[in-house]
Design a protein around this motif. Structure first.
Motif, PDB file in Angstrom:
ATOM      1  N   ALA A 164     -34.887  57.578  31.160  1.00 28.75           N
ATOM      2  CA  ALA A 164     -34.034  58.301  30.213  1.00 28.75           C
ATOM      3  C   ALA A 164     -34.177  59.798  30.415  1.00 28.75           C
ATOM      4  CB  ALA A 164     -34.416  57.939  28.779  1.00 28.75           C
ATOM      5  N   GLN A 165     -33.070  60.509  30.282  1.00 30.30           N
ATOM      6  CA  GLN A 165     -33.129  61.971  30.367  1.00 30.30           C
ATOM      7  C   GLN A 165     -33.410  62.544  28.977  1.00 30.30           C
ATOM      8  OE1 GLN A 165     -30.439  64.496  32.907  1.00 30.30           O
ATOM      9  NE2 GLN A 165     -29.667  65.132  30.903  1.00 30.30           N
ATOM     10  N   ILE A 166     -34.415  63.410  28.912  1.00 25.79           N
ATOM     11  CA  ILE A 166     -34.773  64.053  27.643  1.00 25.79           C
ATOM     12  C   ILE A 166     -34.044  65.388  27.528  1.00 25.79           C
ATOM     13  CG2 ILE A 166     -36.702  64.924  26.245  1.00 25.79           C
ATOM     14  CD1 ILE A 166     -36.827  61.896  26.862  1.00 25.79           C
ATOM     15  N   ALA A 167     -33.891  66.058  28.661  1.00 26.61           N
ATOM     16  CA  ALA A 167     -33.185  67.340  28.730  1.00 26.61           C
ATOM     17  C   ALA A 167     -32.686  67.447  30.162  1.00 26.61           C
ATOM     18  CB  ALA A 167     -34.150  68.487  28.403  1.00 26.61           C
ATOM     19  N   GLY A 169     -32.810  68.088  33.679  1.00 26.44           N
ATOM     20  CA  GLY A 169     -33.951  68.407  34.533  1.00 26.44           C
ATOM     21  C   GLY A 169     -35.282  67.845  34.055  1.00 26.44           C
ATOM     22  N   LEU A 170     -35.274  67.023  33.022  1.00 26.02           N
ATOM     23  CA  LEU A 170     -36.535  66.407  32.574  1.00 26.02           C
ATOM     24  C   LEU A 170     -36.247  64.988  32.085  1.00 26.02           C
ATOM     25  CD1 LEU A 170     -39.498  68.062  30.795  1.00 26.02           C
ATOM     26  CD2 LEU A 170     -38.731  65.794  30.055  1.00 26.02           C
ATOM     27  N   SER A 171     -36.889  64.023  32.725  1.00 24.99           N
ATOM     28  CA  SER A 171     -36.636  62.622  32.373  1.00 24.99           C
ATOM     29  C   SER A 171     -37.938  61.831  32.312  1.00 24.99           C
ATOM     30  CB  SER A 171     -35.683  61.980  33.395  1.00 24.99           C
ATOM     31  OG  SER A 171     -36.173  62.176  34.707  1.00 24.99           O
ATOM     32  N   VAL A 172     -37.890  60.718  31.591  1.00 32.19           N
ATOM     33  CA  VAL A 172     -39.046  59.823  31.500  1.00 32.19           C
ATOM     34  C   VAL A 172     -38.724  58.541  32.264  1.00 32.19           C
ATOM     35  CG1 VAL A 172     -39.905  60.748  29.324  1.00 32.19           C
ATOM     36  CG2 VAL A 172     -38.250  58.865  29.281  1.00 32.19           C
ATOM     37  N   HIS A 173     -39.784  57.898  32.772  1.00 36.72           N
ATOM     38  CA  HIS A 173     -39.612  56.711  33.622  1.00 36.72           C
ATOM     39  C   HIS A 173     -40.698  55.699  33.296  1.00 36.72           C
ATOM     40  CE1 HIS A 173     -36.680  58.926  36.068  1.00 36.72           C
ATOM     41  NE2 HIS A 173     -37.421  59.965  35.719  1.00 36.72           N
ATOM     42  N   HIS A 174     -40.286  54.526  32.855  1.00 36.64           N
ATOM     43  CA  HIS A 174     -41.261  53.487  32.555  1.00 36.64           C
ATOM     44  C   HIS A 174     -41.994  53.068  33.828  1.00 36.64           C
ATOM     45  CE1 HIS A 174     -42.482  49.193  32.069  1.00 36.64           C
ATOM     46  NE2 HIS A 174     -43.103  49.764  31.062  1.00 36.64           N
ATOM     47  N   ILE A 175     -43.318  53.041  33.753  1.00 41.11           N
ATOM     48  CA  ILE A 175     -44.138  52.650  34.901  1.00 41.11           C
ATOM     49  C   ILE A 175     -44.950  51.390  34.576  1.00 41.11           C
ATOM     50  CG2 ILE A 175     -46.050  53.359  36.414  1.00 41.11           C
ATOM     51  CD1 ILE A 175     -43.703  55.098  37.018  1.00 41.11           C
ATOM     52  N   GLY A 176     -45.433  51.281  33.345  1.00 42.76           N
ATOM     53  CA  GLY A 176     -46.262  50.121  32.996  1.00 42.76           C
ATOM     54  C   GLY A 176     -47.627  50.206  33.672  1.00 42.76           C
ATOM     55  N   GLY A 177     -48.281  49.038  33.847  1.00 40.92           N
ATOM     56  CA  GLY A 177     -49.550  49.004  34.562  1.00 40.92           C
ATOM     57  C   GLY A 177     -50.744  49.299  33.666  1.00 40.92           C
ATOM     58  N   HIS A 178     -51.077  50.551  33.529  1.00 40.40           N
ATOM     59  CA  HIS A 178     -52.223  50.974  32.702  1.00 40.40           C
ATOM     60  C   HIS A 178     -52.068  50.449  31.270  1.00 40.40           C
ATOM     61  CE1 HIS A 178     -55.345  53.555  31.046  1.00 40.40           C
ATOM     62  NE2 HIS A 178     -54.492  54.283  30.365  1.00 40.40           N
ATOM     63  N   THR A 179     -50.885  50.672  30.673  1.00 43.79           N
ATOM     64  CA  THR A 179     -50.488  49.997  29.434  1.00 43.79           C
ATOM     65  C   THR A 179     -49.098  49.423  29.696  1.00 43.79           C
ATOM     66  OG1 THR A 179     -49.325  51.867  28.419  1.00 43.79           O
ATOM     67  CG2 THR A 179     -51.725  51.735  28.057  1.00 43.79           C
ATOM     68  N   ALA A 180     -48.640  48.559  28.810  1.00 39.03           N
ATOM     69  CA  ALA A 180     -47.345  47.902  29.073  1.00 39.03           C
ATOM     70  C   ALA A 180     -46.188  48.899  29.032  1.00 39.03           C
ATOM     71  CB  ALA A 180     -47.121  46.792  28.055  1.00 39.03           C
ATOM     72  N   GLY A 181     -46.359  49.981  28.255  1.00 41.86           N
ATOM     73  CA  GLY A 181     -45.226  50.889  28.068  1.00 41.86           C
ATOM     74  C   GLY A 181     -45.459  52.295  28.563  1.00 41.86           C
TER      75      GLY A 181
END
Ligand SMILES: [Zn+2]
Length: 278
Positions: A164-167, A169-181
């Motif tokens: 998802a784009q927050i602004a 040029g700045l976005s978040v990306h689900h990776i999982g692994g360490h925690t589910a989210g």
């Protein structure tokens, strides 16, 4: 940097603010590490991304009481660290929470105006069945998870499912692994796309030497996440791990007065032999 990929965003400047540190055993940093051998220290950071238009804080860190409880060496409140960079936490409007572990989500009461960006899967995980198992729940503080649930009811949590784009040029990306989210953050800067891995890779060595970190919800997702981080950055050197003391050595201080406190990440890091060229 490939000019063909250059977007027309205002570039963000990006800072890592170190607020705590602790000594670790090798076995605490790598699955299969020697429990008798001292490992790399673990440093604790919050991050600031600031452009001409937007100020976005990534994670909120823990406070002094949590540091005492968990025997971490507390250096400064993350909020005071932000102040040193000219940011008043009380006026910040967007905070990305990479995941709900205690070292990433304490202090959010000090951000009264913020909207919190969180993955659906992180809230489901932190309030779901696996929290009955100490291995998975150990790094969560029930009171903080509950406080975040209250923020949901107050309309202050913006949920994301995947990318998802927050602004611009700045976005978040689900990776999982360490925690589910767990989510990583991709940021457009003067050196191109930079990626804050947060705990998708605690140390450079986790991703570069392919050695998983022992606090983990799904090891295969953690391993896949390393490849994902590299794809999100222009070059692998622009992936910044979440807890590595090397970050403070490889980047210049944000300002002369902030030596040992904050470093500027939108710059080429000093090379080390730990880097893979792939
Ligand atoms: Zn962490």
């Amino acid at each position: 940097m490939n000019p063909a990929k250059t977007p027309e965003f205002f570039p963000f400047e990006v800072h890592a603010i170190k607020y705590a540190t602790v000594a670790r055993r090798q076995s605490e940093n790598f699955i299969g590490g020697d429990p008798h051998e001292a490992g790399e220290r673990m440093d604790y950071f919050v991050w600031l991304a600031r452009s001409a238009e937007r100020t976005i804080v990534i994670d909120t860190g823990f406070n002094e009481a949590a540091a005492r409880r968990r025997r971490r060496d507390f250096l400064r409140s993350p909020v005071d660290g932000l102040k040193l960079l000219g940011v008043d936490a009380a006026s910040v409007e967007d905070v990305v929470i990479t995941h709900l572990h205690y070292d990433h989500v304490g202090n959010f009461d000090l951000f009264p105006r913020a909207r919190f960006h969180l993955q659906d899967r992180e809230m489901a995980y932190a309030t779901g069945r696996y929290m009955a198992v100490e291995h998975f729940s150990h790094a969560y503080e029930p009171d903080e998870v509950i406080a975040m649930v209250r923020n949901v009811y107050a309309g202050r949590v913006e949920f994301h499912d995947g990318d998802a784009q927050i602004a611009p040029g700045l976005s978040v990306h689900h990776i999982g692994g360490h925690t589910a989210g767990l989510q990583a953050v991709r940021i457009w800067t003067r050196i191109g796309w930079l990626v804050l891995a947060s705990d998708a890779s605690h140390y450079y060595a986790n991703m570069n030497e392919r050695k998983p970190f022992p606090i983990v919800a799904d090891v295969t997702q953690m391993v896949d996440g390393w490849a994902r981080l590299r794809k999100l950055a222009d070059v692998p050197q622009h992936v910044v791990p979440g807890h590595d003391p090397l970050v403070m050595q490889r980047y210049q201080a944000s300002e002369d007065a902030l030596q040992g406190i904050a470093v500027r990440l939108d710059a080429e890091p000093a090379a080390t032999d730990q880097e893979e060229s792939s």
